[in-house]
Design a protein around this motif. Structure first.
Motif, PDB file in Angstrom:
ATOM      1  N   ALA A   6       0.847  -1.190   0.000  1.00  0.00           N
ATOM      2  CA  ALA A   6       0.000   0.000   0.000  1.00  0.00           C
ATOM      3  C   ALA A   6       0.882   1.239   0.000  1.00  0.00           C
ATOM      4  O   ALA A   6       1.992   1.226   0.532  1.00  0.00           O
ATOM      5  N   ALA A   7       0.372   2.329  -0.606  1.00  0.00           N
ATOM      6  CA  ALA A   7       1.142   3.564  -0.693  1.00  0.00           C
ATOM      7  C   ALA A   7       0.204   4.750  -0.853  1.00  0.00           C
ATOM      8  O   ALA A   7      -0.864   4.624  -1.460  1.00  0.00           O
ATOM      9  N   VAL A   8       0.617   5.901  -0.309  1.00  0.00           N
ATOM     10  CA  VAL A   8      -0.120   7.153  -0.460  1.00  0.00           C
ATOM     11  C   VAL A   8       0.880   8.257  -0.778  1.00  0.00           C
ATOM     12  O   VAL A   8       1.784   8.534   0.018  1.00  0.00           O
ATOM     13  N   GLY A   9       0.715   8.879  -1.964  1.00  0.00           N
ATOM     14  CA  GLY A   9       1.635   9.936  -2.379  1.00  0.00           C
ATOM     15  C   GLY A   9       1.053  11.318  -2.167  1.00  0.00           C
ATOM     16  O   GLY A   9      -0.154  11.498  -2.035  1.00  0.00           O
ATOM     17  N   ASP A  10       1.941  12.327  -2.157  1.00  0.00           N
ATOM     18  CA  ASP A  10       1.520  13.705  -1.907  1.00  0.00           C
ATOM     19  C   ASP A  10       2.592  14.633  -2.475  1.00  0.00           C
ATOM     20  O   ASP A  10       3.749  14.234  -2.642  1.00  0.00           O
ATOM     21  N   GLN A  11       2.186  15.891  -2.753  1.00  0.00           N
ATOM     22  CA  GLN A  11       3.189  16.895  -3.071  1.00  0.00           C
ATOM     23  C   GLN A  11       3.517  17.661  -1.804  1.00  0.00           C
ATOM     24  O   GLN A  11       2.627  18.019  -1.029  1.00  0.00           O
TER      25      GLN A  11
ATOM     26  N   GLY B  98       7.188  -4.928   2.368  1.00  0.00           N
ATOM     27  CA  GLY B  98       7.471  -6.130   3.138  1.00  0.00           C
ATOM     28  C   GLY B  98       7.001  -6.018   4.576  1.00  0.00           C
ATOM     29  O   GLY B  98       7.622  -6.568   5.485  1.00  0.00           O
ATOM     30  N   GLY B  99       5.900  -5.311   4.800  1.00  0.00           N
ATOM     31  CA  GLY B  99       5.347  -5.147   6.137  1.00  0.00           C
ATOM     32  C   GLY B  99       5.956  -4.026   6.955  1.00  0.00           C
ATOM     33  O   GLY B  99       5.534  -3.782   8.080  1.00  0.00           O
ATOM     34  N   VAL B 100       6.943  -3.320   6.390  1.00  0.00           N
ATOM     35  CA  VAL B 100       7.652  -2.252   7.117  1.00  0.00           C
ATOM     36  C   VAL B 100       7.218  -0.894   6.599  1.00  0.00           C
ATOM     37  O   VAL B 100       7.131  -0.666   5.384  1.00  0.00           O
ATOM     38  N   ALA B 101       6.949   0.029   7.514  1.00  0.00           N
ATOM     39  CA  ALA B 101       6.505   1.378   7.153  1.00  0.00           C
ATOM     40  C   ALA B 101       7.699   2.226   6.722  1.00  0.00           C
ATOM     41  O   ALA B 101       8.734   2.263   7.397  1.00  0.00           O
TER      42      ALA B 101
ATOM     43  N   GLY C 108       1.787  -4.572   9.762  1.00  0.00           N
ATOM     44  CA  GLY C 108       0.389  -4.594   9.366  1.00  0.00           C
ATOM     45  C   GLY C 108      -0.273  -3.236   9.325  1.00  0.00           C
ATOM     46  O   GLY C 108      -1.479  -3.138   9.065  1.00  0.00           O
ATOM     47  N   ALA C 109       0.512  -2.175   9.579  1.00  0.00           N
ATOM     48  CA  ALA C 109      -0.044  -0.818   9.518  1.00  0.00           C
ATOM     49  C   ALA C 109      -0.359  -0.440   8.072  1.00  0.00           C
ATOM     50  O   ALA C 109       0.126  -1.062   7.126  1.00  0.00           O
ATOM     51  N   THR C 110      -1.166   0.603   7.927  1.00  0.00           N
ATOM     52  CA  THR C 110      -1.579   1.103   6.619  1.00  0.00           C
ATOM     53  C   THR C 110      -1.196   2.568   6.492  1.00  0.00           C
ATOM     54  O   THR C 110      -1.432   3.343   7.425  1.00  0.00           O
ATOM     55  N   PRO C 111      -0.597   2.990   5.371  1.00  0.00           N
ATOM     56  CA  PRO C 111      -0.320   4.418   5.191  1.00  0.00           C
ATOM     57  C   PRO C 111      -1.614   5.181   4.975  1.00  0.00           C
ATOM     58  O   PRO C 111      -2.479   4.738   4.206  1.00  0.00           O
TER      59      PRO C 111
ATOM     60  N   PRO D 287      -2.954  -1.827  13.138  1.00  0.00           N
ATOM     61  CA  PRO D 287      -4.152  -2.659  13.309  1.00  0.00           C
ATOM     62  C   PRO D 287      -4.840  -2.462  14.654  1.00  0.00           C
ATOM     63  O   PRO D 287      -6.053  -2.646  14.760  1.00  0.00           O
ATOM     64  N   ASP D 288      -4.101  -2.085  15.693  1.00  0.00           N
ATOM     65  CA  ASP D 288      -4.703  -1.893  17.010  1.00  0.00           C
ATOM     66  C   ASP D 288      -5.253  -0.486  17.217  1.00  0.00           C
ATOM     67  O   ASP D 288      -5.675  -0.129  18.320  1.00  0.00           O
ATOM     68  N   GLY D 289      -5.259   0.331  16.149  1.00  0.00           N
ATOM     69  CA  GLY D 289      -5.800   1.679  16.249  1.00  0.00           C
ATOM     70  C   GLY D 289      -4.784   2.743  16.593  1.00  0.00           C
ATOM     71  O   GLY D 289      -5.139   3.918  16.740  1.00  0.00           O
ATOM     72  N   GLY D 290      -3.529   2.372  16.698  1.00  0.00           N
ATOM     73  CA  GLY D 290      -2.491   3.366  16.951  1.00  0.00           C
ATOM     74  C   GLY D 290      -2.212   4.187  15.702  1.00  0.00           C
ATOM     75  O   GLY D 290      -1.972   3.630  14.628  1.00  0.00           O
TER      76      GLY D 290
END
Length: 459
Positions: free
Chosen positions: A361-366, A383-386, A409-412, A421-424
């Motif tokens: 997963a990825a999120v881009g920005d200027q 590979g699971g690393v932020a 398992g975090a999401t950008p 995943p735990d809401g952090g």
């Protein structure tokens, strides 16, 4: 044949009696009575079968039950019968609360109520039972006659809308009934309600993307592109300096399009619109935004990644170009300003720079602005690393940063923001908030990161 008195004839019967001229003889009747009497006596001596009596019955009359956030459960009505039909008055009913509910005084132990009225009913008034935490459980009741009943109960999370700014860590809390973050200072509530802070913009909104406009020097505006209940596209902005609101309906956009960024909309047929103008077709993914001095959208059409720039004040300034060094083909999708992700998990910058492999997963920005020097940034999971990556147009070496404290398992959810995943909710390696259910972050003005999020808060 037997002979009787003169002129009579007798016929033998099976039991040894006789029929005289077709009539049963008196002796035969007596014999029959002698055989039948014991049978009648035996039947009279047998006890009658015991009558079937139904057991007492208790039921929740108006369940199942729901509570919103930390609100009341509403009236709870129970009915008790002595046999499933006859009201049982003057009895006691004890209610046991599952985890996730509490009594109004904060206690949770079982509580008894009495007496049941003439109809066998008893009511626990609204406000006596409150939601304590999100749950899907069972409410239980037992009567003093031994009857029991259960009813499903659901408590939705107590959600609070907030935004957070890096640097000074400012947190602003809103009172709107938010359920999902829709972009900087924008939220979705129940029924598709779209809020800017606590201001209701529209209801039954099908899609919306919020963003910031302008810059800290010249004045930052909050803006959102959305599609209303009639399928009509709109843009809406707010000026914090003057409190002025600007709202425009874009009737040139086909009904039912989807907002994909500030002033950009994508139809189900693949038509990509900037405002009322069609800019491309065959589009499968697109992410638009307001960048300082222009509006821009990165998108993929027929497998080809492209970008489109325009200064709204000067329509002739529009620039549209391909990403020739980026792989094309099925499965390529836009993930933010100048960044695309292949079906195989390869993350590319428009320059052709391979940012990462095995990216989920990825999120881009200027970042920054076009006047003082803009850079392109993307937050991603490899590979699971932020990680984050920043590209510089002056040819400087790109910078990749790994955030080791962000859980697997975090999401950008925006530039330098990750939701675990735990809401952090993390800004880089730093925990910004906990129990977060939705977040959209980014650089909301040059050099300052911000995130709008919804947090589940205990009562």
């Amino acid at each position: 044949m037997l002979q009787g008195r003169a002129g009579e004839s007798l016929e033998a019967t099976d039991d040894g009696g006789a029929v005289r001229n077709g009539r049963v003889s008196r002796r035969t009747v007596v014999r029959g009575a002698a055989w039948s009497l014991p049978i009648i006596a035996t039947a009279a001596a047998m006890p009658l079968a015991a009558a079937s009596v139904a057991a007492p019955a208790l039921k929740f009359v108006n369940g199942p039950y729901t509570a919103t956030g930390c609100g009341p459960l509403g009236d709870v009505v129970l009915n008790l019968t002595s046999n499933g039909a006859t009201p049982d008055a003057g009895k006691t009913v004890t209610v046991t609360l599952p985890a996730g509910l509490r009594w109004a005084d904060g206690s949770t132990a079982p509580r008894s109520f009495s007496p049941t009225d003439a109809t066998g009913s008893i009511t626990i008034p609204s406000g006596q039972i409150l939601g304590a935490s999100a749950t899907s459980a069972v409410l239980t009741a037992t009567s003093s006659t031994g009857a029991t009943a259960t009813a499903p109960v659901t408590v939705t999370p107590n959600l609070v809308a907030r935004d957070w700014r890096a640097g000074d860590g400012t947190i602003v809390t809103f009172a709107n009934p938010a359920a999902t973050s829709a972009g900087w200072n924008f939220f979705f509530g129940p029924g598709g309600k779209l809020y800017h802070g606590d201001t209701l913009i529209a209801s039954n909104v099908s899609s919306a993307v919020g963003d910031t406009q302008g810059d800290a020097t010249n004045g930052v505006l909050d803006g959102v592109a959305y599609v209303d209940e009639n399928g009509v596209a709109h843009i809406w902005s707010w000026d914090p300096a003057t409190n002025a609101i600007s709202a425009t309906a874009l009737t040139g956009v086909p009904t039912g399009a989807r907002a994909v960024g500030w002033n950009f909309f994508l139809t189900a047929a693949g038509g990509l619109y900037h405002g009322n103008d069609l800019i491309d077709t065959g589009v499968t993914s697109a992410i638009g935004e307001q960048i300082i001095g222009a509006e821009s959208v990165t998108y993929v059409t027929n497998g080809q990644a492209r970008i489109y720039f325009i200064n709204p004040a000067d329509p002739s300034s529009a620039i549209q170009r391909d990403f020739p060094a980026v792989p094309n083909g099925a499965g390529v999708k836009a993930v933010g300003h100048n960044f695309v992700l292949t079906a195989g998990g390869d993350l590319y910058h428009s320059s052709g720079e391979l940012v990462g492999t095995g990216v989920s997963a990825a999120v881009g920005d200027q970042l920054g602005d076009l006047t003082t020097g803009a850079t392109d940034g993307v937050s991603f999971i490899e590979g699971g690393v932020a990680k984050s990556y920043q590209w510089f147009p002056d040819g400087s070496t790109p910078i990749t940063t790994t955030f080791a404290t962000v859980p697997a398992g975090a999401t950008p959810v925006g530039w330098s923001f990750f939701l675990a995943p735990d809401g952090g909710l993390f800004h880089g390696n730093d925990l910004a908030a906990s129990n977060v259910v939705s977040a959209v972050g980014g650089e909301f003005t040059a050099g300052v990161d911000g995130v709008t999020y919804v947090e589940s808060v205990a009562c």
